[in-house]
Design a protein around this motif. Structure first.
Motif, PDB file in Angstrom:
ATOM      1  N   SER A 158     -28.810 -95.053  43.858  1.00 26.91           N
ATOM      2  CA  SER A 158     -27.545 -94.310  43.836  1.00 26.91           C
ATOM      3  C   SER A 158     -27.346 -93.460  45.079  1.00 26.91           C
ATOM      4  CB  SER A 158     -27.497 -93.412  42.595  1.00 26.91           C
ATOM      5  OG  SER A 158     -27.548 -94.187  41.412  1.00 26.91           O
ATOM      6  N   GLY A 159     -28.398 -93.256  45.870  1.00 23.93           N
ATOM      7  CA  GLY A 159     -28.268 -92.454  47.078  1.00 23.93           C
ATOM      8  C   GLY A 159     -29.571 -92.339  47.831  1.00 23.93           C
TER       9      GLY A 159
ATOM     10  N   THR B  61     -26.293 -81.812  44.797  1.00 26.41           N
ATOM     11  CA  THR B  61     -25.552 -82.978  45.291  1.00 26.41           C
ATOM     12  C   THR B  61     -25.376 -84.040  44.216  1.00 26.41           C
ATOM     13  OG1 THR B  61     -26.385 -82.606  47.539  1.00 26.41           O
ATOM     14  CG2 THR B  61     -25.500 -84.788  47.049  1.00 26.41           C
ATOM     15  N   ILE B  62     -26.434 -84.306  43.451  1.00 22.67           N
ATOM     16  CA  ILE B  62     -26.351 -85.358  42.434  1.00 22.67           C
ATOM     17  C   ILE B  62     -25.889 -84.810  41.086  1.00 22.67           C
ATOM     18  CG2 ILE B  62     -28.138 -86.687  43.617  1.00 22.67           C
ATOM     19  CD1 ILE B  62     -30.139 -85.840  41.506  1.00 22.67           C
TER      20      ILE B  62
ATOM     21  N   TYR C  14     -32.904 -92.459  43.295  1.00 23.36           N
ATOM     22  CA  TYR C  14     -32.612 -91.933  44.624  1.00 23.36           C
ATOM     23  C   TYR C  14     -33.876 -91.999  45.469  1.00 23.36           C
ATOM     24  CZ  TYR C  14     -28.377 -89.937  42.551  1.00 23.36           C
ATOM     25  OH  TYR C  14     -27.170 -89.780  41.915  1.00 23.36           O
TER      26      TYR C  14
ATOM     27  N   PHE D 205     -31.630 -89.673  50.657  1.00 21.96           N
ATOM     28  CA  PHE D 205     -31.693 -88.355  51.271  1.00 21.96           C
ATOM     29  C   PHE D 205     -32.776 -88.326  52.346  1.00 21.96           C
ATOM     30  CE2 PHE D 205     -29.997 -87.596  47.014  1.00 21.96           C
ATOM     31  CZ  PHE D 205     -28.886 -86.821  47.304  1.00 21.96           C
TER      32      PHE D 205
ATOM     33  N   ALA E 163     -31.945 -91.630  56.535  1.00 21.94           N
ATOM     34  CA  ALA E 163     -31.322 -92.401  55.458  1.00 21.94           C
ATOM     35  C   ALA E 163     -31.063 -93.830  55.917  1.00 21.94           C
ATOM     36  CB  ALA E 163     -30.029 -91.726  55.012  1.00 21.94           C
TER      37      ALA E 163
ATOM     38  N   TYR F 183     -35.850 -90.024  48.718  1.00 29.52           N
ATOM     39  CA  TYR F 183     -35.928 -88.850  49.601  1.00 29.52           C
ATOM     40  C   TYR F 183     -37.140 -89.045  50.489  1.00 29.52           C
ATOM     41  CZ  TYR F 183     -36.123 -83.914  51.095  1.00 29.52           C
ATOM     42  OH  TYR F 183     -36.143 -82.748  51.839  1.00 29.52           O
TER      43      TYR F 183
ATOM     44  N   LYS G 174     -32.437 -97.255  54.095  1.00 23.13           N
ATOM     45  CA  LYS G 174     -31.575 -98.360  53.672  1.00 23.13           C
ATOM     46  C   LYS G 174     -32.000 -99.671  54.318  1.00 23.13           C
ATOM     47  CE  LYS G 174     -27.631 -95.267  53.041  1.00 23.13           C
ATOM     48  NZ  LYS G 174     -26.300 -94.861  53.576  1.00 23.13           N
TER      49      LYS G 174
ATOM     50  N   THR H 116     -31.056-102.356  47.991  1.00 19.89           N
ATOM     51  CA  THR H 116     -30.232-101.141  48.033  1.00 19.89           C
ATOM     52  C   THR H 116     -29.338-100.971  46.806  1.00 19.89           C
ATOM     53  OG1 THR H 116     -28.581-102.281  49.417  1.00 19.89           O
ATOM     54  CG2 THR H 116     -30.259-100.948  50.546  1.00 19.89           C
TER      55      THR H 116
END
Length: 228
Positions: free
Chosen positions: A148-149, A170-171, A121, A151, A128, A123, A132, A144
């Protein structure tokens, strides 16, 4: 064992110089023109209203533009500013005017961890969208799929432990299985308060903190060192 890694960007996976000397100057040169050209777009209009929530005195469009310029000059981490910068950079990345920087050692490690099944992830104080874009239009191609995400400050202040607790919720991962990577001692302190493992990246002139383990390159990271 560590099965999840959350990483910062600036000074960690990517050069501070890229952000400081490329992205930010590009935003300052082009923000006014971008906002004037897209002020009637619903997404931009909503963000300009958010700016006015932070600075009620900025009523007119030109006043909002002046406020954005002041925030950029002060390097403020104001969420609507970061979101507008992300949209501006998207135009530049999509036109090929920008390519995101990533350190080769960071790229190798992220690819290896992803292949090992470790969830990755990001952060960052940048939006965000900006995250990306940087990884999606990097010098090494679209990275990308490794993550997985993503933040940003919508989840909370990076220097506040509560933000890291929200990320864990969240995760849906226990804190003792998560490693946070950053160059910032204050961010690392907050993550540790939330129970995460921490590791400082000391690239260039970053000074190591005595109370956090540190490395100079991703190639020096051994996840076995963080076994619970």
């Amino acid at each position: 064992m560590i099965d999840t890694i959350i990483t910062d960007i600036e000074g960690t996976t990517s050069s501070l110089a890229f952000v400081k000397d490329v992205l930010f100057p590009y935003a300052r040169r082009n923000m006014a023109r971008f906002v004037r050209a897209h002020a009637d777009d619903s997404e931009i209009r909503a963000l300009l209203d958010d700016v006015r929530q932070h600075a009620p005195e900025a009523e007119s469009l030109e006043a909002v533009i002046d406020q954005l310029d002041r925030w950029m000059a002060e390097d403020r981490k104001i969420t609507p500013l970061k979101s507008l910068q992300g949209l501006l950079w998207r135009h530049a990345y999509e036109r090929g005017a920008l390519h995101g920087h990533i350190y080769p050692d960071a790229l190798d490690a992220l690819q290896r961890w992803h292949e090992q099944g470790i969830a990755l992830y990001v952060y960052s104080s940048g939006s965000a969208l900006a995250q990306k874009l940087l990884f999606g239009h990097s010098e090494a191609g679209d990275l990308t799929p490794l993550f997985s995400g993503f933040f940003d400050t919508h989840i909370g202040n990076k220097k506040a432990a509560e933000a890291y607790r929200r990320i864990l919720e969240t995760i849906d991962r226990p804190a003792n299985t998560v490693l946070f990577l950053s160059d910032s001692v204050e961010e690392l302190d907050a993550a540790r308060q939330a129970g995460l493992h921490t590791l400082q990246l000391c690239r260039d002139d970053t000074l190591p903190a005595s109370h956090h383990p540190h490395v100079t390159r991703f190639t020096d990271i051994d996840l076995q060192d963080f076994a619970s």
